[in-house]
Design a protein around this motif. Structure first.
Motif, PDB file in Angstrom:
ATOM      1  N   CYS A 137     -44.485  22.673 -15.867  1.00  0.00           N
ATOM      2  CA  CYS A 137     -43.789  23.124 -14.662  1.00  0.00           C
ATOM      3  C   CYS A 137     -42.893  24.291 -15.082  1.00  0.00           C
ATOM      4  O   CYS A 137     -42.077  24.131 -15.993  1.00  0.00           O
ATOM      5  CB  CYS A 137     -42.942  21.991 -14.093  1.00  0.00           C
ATOM      6  SG  CYS A 137     -43.819  20.420 -14.085  1.00  0.00           S
ATOM      7  N   CYS A 181     -39.104  23.842 -15.678  1.00  0.00           N
ATOM      8  CA  CYS A 181     -38.688  22.727 -16.539  1.00  0.00           C
ATOM      9  C   CYS A 181     -37.480  23.067 -17.421  1.00  0.00           C
ATOM     10  O   CYS A 181     -37.532  24.022 -18.208  1.00  0.00           O
ATOM     11  CB  CYS A 181     -39.856  22.327 -17.435  1.00  0.00           C
ATOM     12  SG  CYS A 181     -39.397  21.025 -18.592  1.00  0.00           S
ATOM     13  N   ILE A 225     -48.736  18.582 -17.393  1.00  0.00           N
ATOM     14  CA  ILE A 225     -48.623  19.865 -16.684  1.00  0.00           C
ATOM     15  C   ILE A 225     -47.426  20.601 -17.269  1.00  0.00           C
ATOM     16  O   ILE A 225     -46.514  19.965 -17.812  1.00  0.00           O
ATOM     17  CB  ILE A 225     -48.419  19.590 -15.171  1.00  0.00           C
ATOM     18  CG1 ILE A 225     -48.520  20.856 -14.335  1.00  0.00           C
ATOM     19  CG2 ILE A 225     -47.090  18.887 -14.887  1.00  0.00           C
ATOM     20  CD1 ILE A 225     -48.600  20.571 -12.822  1.00  0.00           C
ATOM     21  N   ARG A 268     -44.065  12.776 -14.326  1.00  0.00           N
ATOM     22  CA  ARG A 268     -44.783  13.668 -13.396  1.00  0.00           C
ATOM     23  C   ARG A 268     -46.296  13.449 -13.532  1.00  0.00           C
ATOM     24  O   ARG A 268     -47.056  13.772 -12.639  1.00  0.00           O
ATOM     25  CB  ARG A 268     -44.399  15.122 -13.706  1.00  0.00           C
ATOM     26  CG  ARG A 268     -44.982  16.147 -12.757  1.00  0.00           C
ATOM     27  CD  ARG A 268     -43.973  17.163 -12.307  1.00  0.00           C
ATOM     28  NE  ARG A 268     -44.556  18.299 -11.604  1.00  0.00           N
ATOM     29  CZ  ARG A 268     -44.930  18.282 -10.318  1.00  0.00           C
ATOM     30  NH1 ARG A 268     -44.776  17.206  -9.598  1.00  0.00           N
ATOM     31  NH2 ARG A 268     -45.444  19.366  -9.756  1.00  0.00           N
ATOM     32  N   CYS A 323     -46.743  16.902 -22.007  1.00  0.00           N
ATOM     33  CA  CYS A 323     -46.771  16.730 -20.552  1.00  0.00           C
ATOM     34  C   CYS A 323     -48.178  17.055 -20.070  1.00  0.00           C
ATOM     35  O   CYS A 323     -48.861  17.905 -20.646  1.00  0.00           O
ATOM     36  CB  CYS A 323     -45.827  17.710 -19.865  1.00  0.00           C
ATOM     37  SG  CYS A 323     -44.123  17.423 -20.271  1.00  0.00           S
TER      38      CYS A 323
END
Ligand code: SF4
Length: 311
Positions: free
Chosen positions: A104, A107, A102, A175, A100
């Protein structure tokens, strides 16, 4: 190396780097490693310790709370073939990438067994499964984030999917599009323009402050793609009628329809983000009074074995 790949190298990793960047002492290493792309970090107000974007990437010390677990959705129970999750009759979800842009901190896949579920390396078994299930007409690319794959790898995957005649729709859940808008490359736009599949791209945006000018410019190139958004309802990030209604209106101004508002999946380490059901339902009702119906996302919860529950 393309521009977006260089940009992904400009990523803050680890508590020390983040504390230095944000002139802060708030970052500590917890369960899920810290990863913040600069394109997202630059949208955070460094003077505001309660910035709603900062809250999403700031690890918190775990508070023991009943009902939270390491793998709340138990996705592997719905995985007849490694790399593929089949919960709903007409569609399958592929774990296209473990990466990913980022991390999060809310998650639900932060502890997922990615090493056993790589859709790219297990493609042949996945294709065999889909071909023997003609009721499947949609493939959803998820992860991780499918847009963390290179354009070349994505093209191979899309071409493979296109060869299965009963697949009509291709959906991305990403995302990356909002946190690293440079990922919407000219090559990606061309790829999505020319596929025979009907493409739906579901952006994952939780707060209007994430909608940068760069993102607005990038997303408007996707003229042949249906654009939807899903958010997660997060305490102290977007749990108010004004924040959610601004998000819906600003998304719509960019041609993106609010689709889902997810209740938090109860993953360990994300306890501080929980908005209880009664508060969520009340918020949603108030949102419905304030906005036109098409701007009100559906309030949903993922269940571990069944489908989504509508609230
Ligand atoms: S981008 Fe999605 S899959 Fe990746 S950490 Fe964030 S919520 Fe999880």
């Amino acid at each position: 190396m393309s521009h977006w790949q260089q940009n992904t190298r400009n990523t803050l990793k680890g508590a020390d780097k983040c504390n230095a960047f944000f002139y802060s002492e708030q970052f500590t290493e917890q369960n899920f490693p810290i990863k913040i792309p600069l394109e997202f970090a630059n949208l955070i107000d460094k003077r505001n310790p309660n910035d709603p974007l900062l809250k999403q990437v700031l690890p918190q010390i775990k508070i023991e709370q009943q009902g939270f677990s390491v793998e709340p959705l138990e996705d592997e129970k719905n995985s007849p073939v490694a790399g593929l999750i089949h919960k709903y009759p007409n569609r399958v979800l592929l774990i296209a990438s473990r990466v990913c842009a980022i991390h999060c901190q809310y998650c639900f896949r932060q502890n997922f067994n990615y090493s056993e579920h790589d859709a790219i390396s297990n493609w042949q078994a996945i294709e065999d499964y889909i071909r023997t299930h003609p009721q499947i007409n949609e493939v959803i690319l998820s992860g991780g984030d499918p847009l963390s794959l290179s354009d070349e790898k994505l093209q191979v995957l899309i071409s493979n999917i296109e060869r299965i005649p009963h697949i009509k729709n291709l959906r991305f859940h990403t995302r990356s599009a909002v946190v690293t808008p440079s990922r919407i490359t000219v090559e990606l736009v061309k790829m999505l323009d020319k596929t025979r599949l009907s493409v739906v791209l579901v952006t994952h945006v939780n707060h209007a402050n994430e909608l940068s000018n760069k993102f607005a410019k990038a997303i408007q190139q996707l003229t042949r793609v249906t654009l939807l958004n899903q958010s997660v309802l997060l305490k102290d990030v977007n749990d108010s009628v004004s924040v959610l209604s601004t998000l819906s209106s600003d998304l719509f101004a960019l041609g993106i329809l609010p689709y889902y508002l997810h209740l938090l999946d109860k993953v360990s380490g994300a306890e501080h983000f929980l908005v209880d059901d009664a508060t969520a339902t009340k918020l949603h009702r108030e949102l419905g009074k304030k906005l036109s119906g098409y701007l009100v996302p559906r309030l949903v919860r993922d269940e571990n074995l069944a489908a989504k529950t509508w609230l």
